[in-house]
Design a protein around this motif. Structure first.
Motif, PDB file in Angstrom:
ATOM      1  N   GLU A 183       0.832  -1.205   0.000  1.00  0.00           N
ATOM      2  CA  GLU A 183       0.000   0.000   0.000  1.00  0.00           C
ATOM      3  C   GLU A 183       0.865   1.252   0.000  1.00  0.00           C
ATOM      4  N   LEU A 184       2.155   1.086  -0.272  1.00  0.00           N
ATOM      5  CA  LEU A 184       3.063   2.231  -0.290  1.00  0.00           C
ATOM      6  C   LEU A 184       2.752   3.115  -1.495  1.00  0.00           C
ATOM      7  N   PRO A 185       2.904   4.436  -1.344  1.00  0.00           N
ATOM      8  CA  PRO A 185       2.626   5.319  -2.474  1.00  0.00           C
ATOM      9  C   PRO A 185       3.685   5.170  -3.565  1.00  0.00           C
ATOM     10  N   SER A 186       3.243   5.218  -4.821  1.00  0.00           N
ATOM     11  CA  SER A 186       4.188   5.157  -5.937  1.00  0.00           C
ATOM     12  C   SER A 186       4.597   6.565  -6.340  1.00  0.00           C
ATOM     13  N   LYS A 187       5.880   6.722  -6.670  1.00  0.00           N
ATOM     14  CA  LYS A 187       6.369   8.037  -7.127  1.00  0.00           C
ATOM     15  C   LYS A 187       5.772   8.383  -8.490  1.00  0.00           C
ATOM     16  N   GLN A 188       5.233   7.356  -9.163  1.00  0.00           N
ATOM     17  CA  GLN A 188       4.641   7.605 -10.496  1.00  0.00           C
ATOM     18  C   GLN A 188       3.141   7.926 -10.403  1.00  0.00           C
ATOM     19  N   GLY A 189       2.624   8.007  -9.168  1.00  0.00           N
ATOM     20  CA  GLY A 189       1.226   8.412  -9.009  1.00  0.00           C
ATOM     21  C   GLY A 189       0.301   7.287  -8.585  1.00  0.00           C
ATOM     22  N   ASP A 190      -0.986   7.652  -8.397  1.00  0.00           N
ATOM     23  CA  ASP A 190      -1.994   6.725  -7.868  1.00  0.00           C
ATOM     24  C   ASP A 190      -2.307   5.564  -8.803  1.00  0.00           C
ATOM     25  N   GLN A 191      -1.936   5.696 -10.061  1.00  0.00           N
ATOM     26  CA  GLN A 191      -2.288   4.659 -11.042  1.00  0.00           C
ATOM     27  C   GLN A 191      -1.356   3.437 -10.969  1.00  0.00           C
ATOM     28  N   PHE A 192      -0.426   3.483  -9.996  1.00  0.00           N
ATOM     29  CA  PHE A 192       0.550   2.393  -9.899  1.00  0.00           C
ATOM     30  C   PHE A 192       0.561   1.766  -8.513  1.00  0.00           C
ATOM     31  N   LEU A 193       0.838   0.478  -8.512  1.00  0.00           N
ATOM     32  CA  LEU A 193       0.967  -0.321  -7.289  1.00  0.00           C
ATOM     33  C   LEU A 193       2.454  -0.601  -7.110  1.00  0.00           C
ATOM     34  N   VAL A 194       2.944  -0.528  -5.864  1.00  0.00           N
ATOM     35  CA  VAL A 194       4.374  -0.758  -5.620  1.00  0.00           C
ATOM     36  C   VAL A 194       4.611  -2.189  -5.139  1.00  0.00           C
TER      37      VAL A 194
END
Length: 306
Positions: A183-194
């Motif tokens: 559930e970590l935030p992606s530096k590429q935005g909300d459209q990505f899962l880490v």
């Protein structure tokens, strides 16, 4: 060289989950797959109705005994997924120990399926079996964030936490750990899962090195079933192909997933019709149609070495 996998997972008559999700892709990549079905259901439980049977620990033992009596119980890989019974899981542990004793080079890939989004969907008495008996035997472990937290007793709130949790999991046994979703935030935005991965490698001089990677996976607005089973199977195949390059193995694994999911989504939208949400049946993975992508995936997702 023949590579033989023993895969102990669920089975569905219709659709793709568990062994149905893992067997075809592994066979396409040249692996012989022997399947033991922990459950046999008409379809996955996301449908309105489902029927079927659950394999008991005793029945698992009988099947394994038959393989053993014919002296064809030598495996290069073991793959395990969903199991919802404690005695069944403990019997799986006994089988893995025996097969590892027979072949010390055997690789065990474990997807410790226990829950997601802070909720367990197996009985709680499975956690200590996974933590104390299963994980120490695993060479490759593919938990999601919640499962990694359960196994280590540590919460993941930052990437640093995630790296520490992967290191704790290494200490428990597995040389390769991939947190398949966080559930970590992606530096590429909300459209990505880490997703994050870590691999311990013993160099020729006996010293250890560790490769850590981060992958930003494009999100798709739909509920797919069987994707985790496909992920573990592809990671088995691609880590065999790239034993000391987790980055390459994960890029191929995630790219296969992406191609299968996008093809499935295209089909499901067309089948549902304009403005309608696809049904569970329409969202079954388009596995056979993705044969070429499974064999030779175009890399669409790149991993970053930390």
């Amino acid at each position: 060289m023949e590579h033989r996998v023993l895969s102990i997972q669920s089975h569905v008559v219709r659709g793709y989950v568990g062994n149905k999700s893992a067997t075809f892709p592994l066979q396409v990549l040249g692996f012989e797959v022997d399947s033991i079905n922990s459950v046999q259901f008409s379809n996955h439980t996301g449908y309105a109705h489902w029927k079927g049977q659950v394999l008991t620990a005793e029945e698992l033992n009988v099947l394994y005994e038959g393989i053993k009596l014919n002296e064809v119980n030598r495996y290069d890989f073991i793959l395990t997924g969903y199991s919802r019974d404690m005695s069944f899981l403990e019997t799986v542990v006994d089988i893995i120990q025996e097969l590892k004793a027979a072949n010390p080079n055997l690789t065990y890939v474990c997807d410790p399926v226990m829950g997601d989004q802070n909720a367990m969907y197996v009985p709680e008495n499975l956690l200590p079996v996974y933590r104390d008996k299963v994980v120490p035997l695993a060479d490759i472990l593919t938990p999601n964030q919640f499962e990694a937290e359960l196994l280590t007793g540590r919460k993941i709130r930052t990437e640093k936490d995630a790296i520490e949790v992967m290191d704790l999991l290494h200490q428990m046994g597995p040389k390769t750990v991939v947190l398949t979703s966080t559930e970590l935030p992606s530096k590429q935005g909300d459209q990505f899962l880490v997703a994050l991965g870590s691999q311990k490698i013993v160099k020729a001089d006996g010293t250890n090195t560790c490769q850590k990677i981060r992958i930003n996976i494009p999100k798709v607005d739909a509920v797919f079933v069987g994707t985790g089973d496909l992920f573990a199977a592809m990671l088995l195949a691609w880590t065999h192909e790239h034993p000391k390059d987790l980055k390459a193995a994960c890029e191929k694994t995630v790219s296969v997933m992406h191609h299968v999911i996008m093809r499935t989504m295209t089909y499901a939208k067309e089948a549902a019709g304009p403005g309608k949400r696809p049904s569970p049946a329409q969202l079954e993975l388009r596995m056979v149609q993705s044969k070429a992508d499974i064999e030779n995936p175009v890399i669409v997702v790149e991993a970053e070495v930390l």
